[in-house]
Design an enzyme around this catalytic site. Sequence first.
Site, PDB file in Angstrom:
ATOM      1  N   ASP A  37     -12.856 -12.624 -14.870  1.00 33.85           N
ATOM      2  CA  ASP A  37     -11.691 -11.902 -14.819  1.00 33.85           C
ATOM      3  C   ASP A  37     -11.034 -11.354 -16.008  1.00 33.85           C
ATOM      4  OD1 ASP A  37      -9.646 -11.364 -12.174  1.00 33.85           O
ATOM      5  OD2 ASP A  37      -8.817 -10.823 -14.112  1.00 33.85           O
ATOM      6  N   THR A 125     -13.381   0.139  -0.407  1.00 36.28           N
ATOM      7  CA  THR A 125     -12.309   0.746   0.263  1.00 36.28           C
ATOM      8  C   THR A 125     -12.489   1.686   1.268  1.00 36.28           C
ATOM      9  OG1 THR A 125     -10.057   1.808  -0.248  1.00 36.28           O
ATOM     10  CG2 THR A 125     -11.698   1.958  -1.936  1.00 36.28           C
ATOM     11  N   ASP A 126     -11.406   1.725   2.196  1.00 35.08           N
ATOM     12  CA  ASP A 126     -11.732   2.837   3.315  1.00 35.08           C
ATOM     13  C   ASP A 126     -11.447   4.386   2.394  1.00 35.08           C
ATOM     14  OD1 ASP A 126      -9.027   2.356   3.026  1.00 35.08           O
ATOM     15  OD2 ASP A 126      -8.578   2.130   5.236  1.00 35.08           O
ATOM     16  N   GLU A 127     -10.662   4.022   1.501  1.00 35.67           N
ATOM     17  CA  GLU A 127     -10.429   5.405   0.754  1.00 35.67           C
ATOM     18  C   GLU A 127     -11.297   6.305   0.254  1.00 35.67           C
ATOM     19  OE1 GLU A 127      -7.201   5.208  -2.044  1.00 35.67           O
ATOM     20  OE2 GLU A 127      -6.030   3.882  -0.996  1.00 35.67           O
ATOM     21  N   TYR A 161      -8.687   6.987  -8.400  1.00 32.48           N
ATOM     22  CA  TYR A 161      -9.092   5.716  -7.932  1.00 32.48           C
ATOM     23  C   TYR A 161     -10.064   5.640  -6.919  1.00 32.48           C
ATOM     24  CZ  TYR A 161      -8.903   1.422  -5.000  1.00 32.48           C
ATOM     25  OH  TYR A 161      -9.517   0.356  -3.948  1.00 32.48           O
ATOM     26  N   THR A 164     -13.671   6.786  -8.058  1.00 37.74           N
ATOM     27  CA  THR A 164     -14.411   5.967  -8.899  1.00 37.74           C
ATOM     28  C   THR A 164     -14.810   4.611  -7.996  1.00 37.74           C
ATOM     29  OG1 THR A 164     -12.218   4.620  -9.551  1.00 37.74           O
ATOM     30  CG2 THR A 164     -13.145   6.232 -11.052  1.00 37.74           C
ATOM     31  N   LYS A 165     -14.057   4.357  -6.916  1.00 42.75           N
ATOM     32  CA  LYS A 165     -14.571   3.445  -5.800  1.00 42.75           C
ATOM     33  C   LYS A 165     -15.714   4.062  -5.274  1.00 42.75           C
ATOM     34  CE  LYS A 165     -13.606  -0.019  -4.793  1.00 42.75           C
ATOM     35  NZ  LYS A 165     -13.849  -1.409  -5.588  1.00 42.75           N
ATOM     36  N   LYS A 200       2.503  -2.853  -5.492  1.00 35.92           N
ATOM     37  CA  LYS A 200       2.013  -2.141  -3.949  1.00 35.92           C
ATOM     38  C   LYS A 200       3.078  -2.261  -3.029  1.00 35.92           C
ATOM     39  CE  LYS A 200      -2.322  -2.042  -5.439  1.00 35.92           C
ATOM     40  NZ  LYS A 200      -2.667  -2.878  -6.607  1.00 35.92           N
ATOM     41  N   ARG A 204       6.247  -4.492  -3.128  1.00 32.19           N
ATOM     42  CA  ARG A 204       7.608  -3.767  -3.739  1.00 32.19           C
ATOM     43  C   ARG A 204       8.919  -3.592  -3.056  1.00 32.19           C
ATOM     44  NH1 ARG A 204       8.286   2.710  -5.372  1.00 32.19           N
ATOM     45  NH2 ARG A 204       9.867   2.257  -7.130  1.00 32.19           N
ATOM     46  N   LEU A 217      10.628   5.056  -0.261  1.00 27.41           N
ATOM     47  CA  LEU A 217       9.604   5.680   0.528  1.00 27.41           C
ATOM     48  C   LEU A 217       9.080   6.780   0.060  1.00 27.41           C
ATOM     49  CD1 LEU A 217       8.486   4.625   3.228  1.00 27.41           C
ATOM     50  CD2 LEU A 217      10.285   5.431   4.540  1.00 27.41           C
TER      51      LEU A 217
HETATM   52  P1  NAD Z   1      -5.891  -6.421  -7.886  1.00 25.38           P
HETATM   53  O1  NAD Z   1      -5.573  -5.195  -8.920  1.00 25.38           O
HETATM   54  O2  NAD Z   1      -4.947  -7.041  -7.347  1.00 25.38           O
HETATM   55  O3  NAD Z   1      -6.955  -7.238  -8.893  1.00 25.38           O
HETATM   56  C1  NAD Z   1      -8.079  -6.738  -9.601  1.00 25.38           C
HETATM   57  C2  NAD Z   1      -8.543  -8.036 -10.572  1.00 25.38           C
HETATM   58  O4  NAD Z   1      -9.519  -7.410 -11.120  1.00 25.38           O
HETATM   59  C3  NAD Z   1      -7.438  -8.387 -11.343  1.00 25.38           C
HETATM   60  O5  NAD Z   1      -7.681  -9.707 -11.430  1.00 25.38           O
HETATM   61  C4  NAD Z   1      -7.948  -7.839 -12.898  1.00 25.38           C
HETATM   62  O6  NAD Z   1      -7.681  -8.625 -13.841  1.00 25.38           O
HETATM   63  C5  NAD Z   1      -9.391  -7.745 -12.544  1.00 25.38           C
HETATM   64  N1  NAD Z   1      -9.872  -6.807 -13.417  1.00 25.38           N
HETATM   65  C6  NAD Z   1      -9.711  -5.317 -13.679  1.00 25.38           C
HETATM   66  N2  NAD Z   1     -10.447  -5.004 -14.328  1.00 25.38           N
HETATM   67  C7  NAD Z   1     -11.181  -5.943 -15.045  1.00 25.38           C
HETATM   68  C8  NAD Z   1     -12.450  -5.788 -15.873  1.00 25.38           C
HETATM   69  N3  NAD Z   1     -12.739  -4.705 -16.582  1.00 25.38           N
HETATM   70  N4  NAD Z   1     -13.243  -7.050 -16.054  1.00 25.38           N
HETATM   71  C9  NAD Z   1     -12.880  -8.148 -15.225  1.00 25.38           C
HETATM   72  N5  NAD Z   1     -11.703  -8.167 -14.476  1.00 25.38           N
HETATM   73  C10 NAD Z   1     -11.099  -7.113 -14.312  1.00 25.38           C
HETATM   74  O7  NAD Z   1      -6.962  -5.563  -6.887  1.00 25.38           O
HETATM   75  P2  NAD Z   1      -7.160  -6.028  -5.270  1.00 25.38           P
HETATM   76  O8  NAD Z   1      -5.987  -5.272  -4.494  1.00 25.38           O
HETATM   77  O9  NAD Z   1      -7.057  -7.535  -5.233  1.00 25.38           O
HETATM   78  O10 NAD Z   1      -8.352  -5.365  -5.120  1.00 25.38           O
HETATM   79  C11 NAD Z   1      -9.563  -6.159  -5.174  1.00 25.38           C
HETATM   80  C12 NAD Z   1     -10.754  -5.378  -4.684  1.00 25.38           C
HETATM   81  O11 NAD Z   1     -10.647  -4.995  -3.306  1.00 25.38           O
HETATM   82  C13 NAD Z   1     -10.897  -3.925  -5.396  1.00 25.38           C
HETATM   83  O12 NAD Z   1     -12.217  -3.684  -5.694  1.00 25.38           O
HETATM   84  C14 NAD Z   1     -10.193  -2.899  -4.427  1.00 25.38           C
HETATM   85  O13 NAD Z   1     -10.734  -1.693  -4.786  1.00 25.38           O
HETATM   86  C15 NAD Z   1     -10.807  -3.646  -3.156  1.00 25.38           C
HETATM   87  N6  NAD Z   1      -9.800  -3.284  -2.024  1.00 25.38           N
HETATM   88  C16 NAD Z   1      -8.587  -3.130  -2.064  1.00 25.38           C
HETATM   89  C17 NAD Z   1      -7.616  -2.998  -1.219  1.00 25.38           C
HETATM   90  C18 NAD Z   1      -6.333  -3.242  -0.941  1.00 25.38           C
HETATM   91  O14 NAD Z   1      -5.697  -3.126  -0.011  1.00 25.38           O
HETATM   92  N7  NAD Z   1      -5.485  -3.834  -2.035  1.00 25.38           N
HETATM   93  C19 NAD Z   1      -8.229  -2.868   0.170  1.00 25.38           C
HETATM   94  C20 NAD Z   1      -9.703  -2.585   0.252  1.00 25.38           C
HETATM   95  C21 NAD Z   1     -10.378  -2.898  -0.893  1.00 25.38           C
HETATM   96  O1  DAU Z   2      -6.997   1.564   2.021  1.00 21.30           O
HETATM   97  C1  DAU Z   2      -7.233   0.551   0.863  1.00 21.30           C
HETATM   98  C2  DAU Z   2      -6.466   0.747  -0.309  1.00 21.30           C
HETATM   99  O2  DAU Z   2      -4.981   0.323   0.049  1.00 21.30           O
HETATM  100  C3  DAU Z   2      -7.001   0.029  -1.462  1.00 21.30           C
HETATM  101  O3  DAU Z   2      -8.267   0.640  -1.763  1.00 21.30           O
HETATM  102  C4  DAU Z   2      -5.995   0.144  -2.708  1.00 21.30           C
HETATM  103  O4  DAU Z   2      -6.440  -0.578  -3.700  1.00 21.30           O
HETATM  104  C5  DAU Z   2      -4.776  -0.344  -2.328  1.00 21.30           C
HETATM  105  O5  DAU Z   2      -3.775  -0.289  -3.292  1.00 21.30           O
HETATM  106  C6  DAU Z   2      -4.346   0.474  -0.994  1.00 21.30           C
HETATM  107  O6  DAU Z   2      -3.924   1.851  -1.514  1.00 21.30           O
HETATM  108  P1  DAU Z   2      -2.506   2.530  -1.060  1.00 21.30           P
HETATM  109  O7  DAU Z   2      -2.384   3.707  -1.784  1.00 21.30           O
HETATM  110  O8  DAU Z   2      -2.648   2.907   0.601  1.00 21.30           O
HETATM  111  O9  DAU Z   2      -1.631   1.356  -1.022  1.00 21.30           O
HETATM  112  P2  DAU Z   2      -0.151   1.573  -1.735  1.00 21.30           P
HETATM  113  O10 DAU Z   2       0.279   0.042  -1.616  1.00 21.30           O
HETATM  114  O11 DAU Z   2      -0.007   2.007  -3.078  1.00 21.30           O
HETATM  115  O12 DAU Z   2       0.703   2.312  -0.849  1.00 21.30           O
HETATM  116  C7  DAU Z   2       0.706   2.214   0.572  1.00 21.30           C
HETATM  117  C8  DAU Z   2       1.577   3.395   1.281  1.00 21.30           C
HETATM  118  O13 DAU Z   2       3.004   3.232   0.821  1.00 21.30           O
HETATM  119  C9  DAU Z   2       1.025   4.754   0.752  1.00 21.30           C
HETATM  120  O14 DAU Z   2       1.031   5.765   1.881  1.00 21.30           O
HETATM  121  C10 DAU Z   2       1.984   5.063  -0.294  1.00 21.30           C
HETATM  122  C11 DAU Z   2       3.472   4.482   0.414  1.00 21.30           C
HETATM  123  N1  DAU Z   2       4.447   3.897  -0.709  1.00 21.30           N
HETATM  124  C12 DAU Z   2       3.877   3.290  -1.785  1.00 21.30           C
HETATM  125  C13 DAU Z   2       4.756   2.500  -2.524  1.00 21.30           C
HETATM  126  C14 DAU Z   2       4.284   1.742  -3.669  1.00 21.30           C
HETATM  127  C15 DAU Z   2       5.619   4.323  -0.443  1.00 21.30           C
HETATM  128  O15 DAU Z   2       6.182   4.712   0.450  1.00 21.30           O
HETATM  129  N2  DAU Z   2       6.370   3.624  -1.327  1.00 21.30           N
HETATM  130  C16 DAU Z   2       6.006   2.658  -2.483  1.00 21.30           C
HETATM  131  O16 DAU Z   2       7.066   2.540  -3.316  1.00 21.30           O
END
Ligand code: NAD
Ligand code: DAU
Length: 345
Positions: A37, A125-127, A161, A164-165, A200, A204, A217
């Site tokens: 990491d 991700t589903d995105e 984002y 790139t995924k 997130k 948040r 929101l």
């Molecule tokens: P996060 O941002 O909380 O964590 C990402 C981690 O990757 C961090 O620890 C960061 O330091 C590390 N990192 C970033 N760039 C790096 C690099 N160049 N080399 C080494 N380490 C690096 O992310 P998350 O929410 O835990 O997501 C993790 C994975 O799951 C991602 O691939 C994301 O696309 C995927 N994912 C996330 C969600 C979600 O809801 N958060 C849902 C589906 C899939």
């Molecule tokens: O679906 C999987 C994805 O979910 C992952 O691939 C991403 O890494 C993860 O960040 C997440 O993406 P979203 O964009 O859906 O998550 P986020 O938490 O940023 O926002 C969730 C929803 O809430 C979205 O519709 C935007 C909204 N939002 C977000 C923030 C930060 C708000 O309404 N207010 C806020 O302050």
Amino acid sequence: MAKYKRILVTGGAGFIGANFVRYVIEEHPEVFVTVLDKLTYAGNINNLIDLPESRFKLVIGDIVDAELVDQLVAETDAIVHYAAESHNDNSLSDPAPFIHTNLMGTFNLIEAARKHDVRFHHVSTDEVYGDLPLRKDLPGRGEGEGEKFTPTTRYNPSSPYSATKAGSDMLVKAWIRSFGLKATLSNTSNNYGPYQHIEKFIPRQVTNVLSGVKPKLYGNGENVRDWIHTYDHATGVWAILEKGQIGKTYLLGANGEKDNVTVLKTILDQMGCDSDYFEFVNDRPGHDLRYAIDASETRRELGWQPKYNDFENGLAKTIKWYEENKDWWIQEKRDVELKYASINR
Ligand code: NAD
Ligand code: DAU
């Protein structure tokens, strides 16, 4: 007994990676985990600090560092690749790190996995599928109406984002087909739970309430996300690693569709606030309307079942975690909110 005894987890100091590492250490005592990491703003050493040295090692470095990756992959049985730049809003203001990590980093890892013939699991991700229409905009409007994402849904990403995924998924798929990479992929919906960065949505708003700041929101709050607890994501990835078919994509979701205003009002209710204690802020450009995962094939094939089927209960535990771990987030709160304020979000 676990199939792979030495696992390299990229991004294991982030939210979902750390929850996966904790799950493996607790549930699979024969496995040694190496975390690679970079400790970006999203990586936090405190997510792993209490784990036993006999079971786990943290290497601080960049997945784009080919020499380091090659060394680590040479001594591993399987790679679980979580490392990414993960926040849509950040990708809209500064896409460059997303190209670096999500594309170049994934390329580096699959090249090393190919060279050393190591099992690879790509966390996505589903995105990548873009968005679905809101149920209320569909004819019928009833519960259960509307299409969900399946492993054959066409890729159609909206943000830098998710683009790139999507690109990283395509690289993995090409390496499977052209080079016989021993890889699987998973595309998962929105995770919630402990250790999620406070940029997130759920953390948040919870930390806003705890800091005396009104929750925010985006747009009209009608956008829908399909919530899964991060523990269930961890068990799903483990099931794929152990039992998944090489070359296959698995969808992970827990039938957790909710619109944002409903999630926010549940948070407010659970935290003892009035239901109108929030404000609408600018919408996210290109904001995806709705995500919904059909994970039935994964459940059938792998026998995987999510444990957190009661979202309110999972959310209550998550809120409690942020209440009890103020030290974990308090120092970053001001800067995160200043950054949002600069874009009126
Ligand atoms: P996060 O941002 O909380 O964590 C990402 C981690 O990757 C961090 O620890 C960061 O330091 C590390 N990192 C970033 N760039 C790096 C690099 N160049 N080399 C080494 N380490 C690096 O992310 P998350 O929410 O835990 O997501 C993790 C994975 O799951 C991602 O691939 C994301 O696309 C995927 N994912 C996330 C969600 C979600 O809801 N958060 C849902 C589906 C899939
Ligand atoms: O679906 C999987 C994805 O979910 C992952 O691939 C991403 O890494 C993860 O960040 C997440 O993406 P979203 O964009 O859906 O998550 P986020 O938490 O940023 O926002 C969730 C929803 O809430 C979205 O519709 C935007 C909204 N939002 C977000 C923030 C930060 C708000 O309404 N207010 C806020 O302050």
